[in-house]
Design an enzyme around this catalytic site. Structure first.
Site, mmCIF file in Angstrom:
data_model
loop_
_atom_site.group_PDB
_atom_site.id
_atom_site.type_symbol
_atom_site.label_atom_id
_atom_site.label_comp_id
_atom_site.label_asym_id
_atom_site.label_seq_id
_atom_site.Cartn_x
_atom_site.Cartn_y
_atom_site.Cartn_z
ATOM 1 N N ASP A 202 0.847 -1.115 -0.047
ATOM 2 C CA ASP A 202 -0.098 0.215 -0.023
ATOM 3 C C ASP A 202 0.955 1.305 -0.005
ATOM 4 O O ASP A 202 1.717 1.257 1.004
ATOM 5 C CB ASP A 202 -0.916 -0.168 1.320
ATOM 6 C CG ASP A 202 -1.934 -0.949 1.120
ATOM 7 O OD1 ASP A 202 -2.162 -1.553 0.163
ATOM 8 O OD2 ASP A 202 -2.533 -1.708 2.441
ATOM 9 N N HIS A 257 1.047 -7.900 0.182
ATOM 10 C CA HIS A 257 -0.121 -8.874 0.590
ATOM 11 C C HIS A 257 -0.834 -8.863 -0.710
ATOM 12 O O HIS A 257 -0.925 -8.301 -1.646
ATOM 13 C CB HIS A 257 -1.127 -7.996 1.919
ATOM 14 C CG HIS A 257 -1.238 -6.791 1.658
ATOM 15 N ND1 HIS A 257 -0.396 -5.706 1.692
ATOM 16 C CD2 HIS A 257 -2.573 -6.097 1.307
ATOM 17 C CE1 HIS A 257 -1.083 -4.542 1.303
ATOM 18 N NE2 HIS A 257 -2.232 -4.760 1.362
ATOM 19 N N ARG A 267 -16.632 -12.827 0.170
ATOM 20 C CA ARG A 267 -15.653 -12.073 1.239
ATOM 21 C C ARG A 267 -16.036 -10.382 1.304
ATOM 22 O O ARG A 267 -15.927 -10.146 0.012
ATOM 23 C CB ARG A 267 -14.273 -12.341 1.294
ATOM 24 C CG ARG A 267 -13.440 -11.575 2.253
ATOM 25 C CD ARG A 267 -11.998 -12.171 2.190
ATOM 26 N NE ARG A 267 -11.116 -11.348 3.092
ATOM 27 C CZ ARG A 267 -10.373 -10.360 2.919
ATOM 28 N NH1 ARG A 267 -9.973 -10.022 1.504
ATOM 29 N NH2 ARG A 267 -9.283 -9.578 3.536
#
Length: 335
Positions: A202, A257, A267
């Site tokens: 990020d 990630h 989800r």
């Protein structure tokens, strides 16, 4: 789909879980250690009102259940990458099995989001949720500053600024079962996990993430392991972003990630990306460089410049290398 060679180890193996209700100095040191070794941790007893979380989750479920054209109309008209997206991630051709809504969190944007009878409940839920997770992010960053023996609010003042460039992204990952309809079940590939959101770091300072009771988040450890993170209704997941790695001169790790779809249920995740003003100057903090007695690893840049460069690359590309300091470069940063 996820490559078979990328082995996944036991669920939650070596993932730090930090209880924020414990003694403050101990919590701050746990956070620093997690940021140094992995760049990722969970927090429990975080103080965020469960009603605020449940409202945001329910409104997100309601939103993603709408027809596509209606989803595309939510929020003020803004340029990409903001707004509703389906499979396309960013501007460089990356795709994933995900639909999402990316929202800016400045007060004007949120007030526009809440206008009108149809969107007022959704906008109100977003506003309350953003304020709550922003406060949590600030508290985590203040504890981080304390653990590093930096002046109070060194990091948090960047996202408390009125012109903070923080964003909220709501992600909906369909269940993998939806991709098996009509597939040849003898084909081994249909049973492999599929990429919902590909491997990346990020770019902002810190990310605070919440998901429903369905797993899919995986974190890359420095030793090459990929660790699956279990969904925990009592916890938020926190990860270091690129800017925090720069400000700590590489002491903290901006963790790689990804999200995969592997189960029989959809989800939902809600990620708050804590960012500074676009005009903020970012670089290694002099106090950290001096304390470590090491050269500056990164040069100083503005968030606007870094963000522009980051969005010009593919999702998994390394963004920080081009911002590394040249030999003997000694530009200074002062907050």
């Amino acid at each position: 789909m996820v490559k078979e060679s990328q082995k996944i180890v036991a669920l939650d193996q070596d993932i730090p879980v930090i209880d924020m209700s414990l003694e403050r100095s101990g919590v701050s040191m746990q956070i620093v250690k997690a940021c140094e070794t992995i760049g990722f941790f969970k927090v429990v007893n975080h103080g965020v009102d469960p009603d605020v979380i449940s409202r945001m989750e329910q409104e997100s479920i309601n939103f993603f259940a709408k027809p596509v054209l209606e989803k595309k109309s939510v929020g003020p008209v803004v340029n990409r990458p903001f707004g509703y997206g389906l499979k396309d991630i960013g501007l460089k051709g990356d795709i994933g099995e995900v639909e999402y809504l990316l929202l800016h969190t400045n007060p004007l944007f949120l007030s526009q989001l809440s206008s009108g009878n149809d969107s007022s409940k959704f906008g109100s839920a977003v506003t309350c949720y953003v304020e709550a997770v922003k406060q949590l992010a600030c508290e985590i960053l203040d504890l981080t500053a304390e653990g590093l023996r930096l002046p109070p609010h060194t990091f948090s003042k960047l996202i408390r600024a009125v012109d903070s460039d923080s964003v909220l992204r709501l992600n909906h990952y369909p269940s993998s079962d939806q991709f098996l309809s009509g597939a040849n079940l003898s084909d081994k590939s249909v049973s492999l996990p599929r990429v919902g959101f590909g491997e990346h770091t990020d770019p902002q300072i810190l990310t605070v993430l919440r998901s429903n009771g369905v797993g899919g988040l995986q974190v890359a450890f420095p030793d090459g392991r990929w660790v699956s993170v279990s969904p925990d209704p009592s916890a938020f997941c926190v990860n270091v972003g690129d800017l925090l790695q720069v400000m700590t001169n590489g002491r903290f790790l901006s963790v790689r990630h990804r999200a995969v779809t592997t189960g029989h249920a959809s989800r939902l995740s809600m990620a708050y990306f804590a960012g500074p003003s676009v005009h903020a100057k970012i670089g290694p903090l002099p106090a950290i460089v001096t304390a470590a007695d090491q050269p500056r690893l990164y040069r100083t840049f503005t968030w606007a410049d870094y963000k522009k460069f980051a969005y010009s690359l593919g999702l998994g590309d390394n963004r920080l290398d081009i911002f590394r300091s040249r030999v003997h470069e000694q530009d200074e940063l002062g907050f």
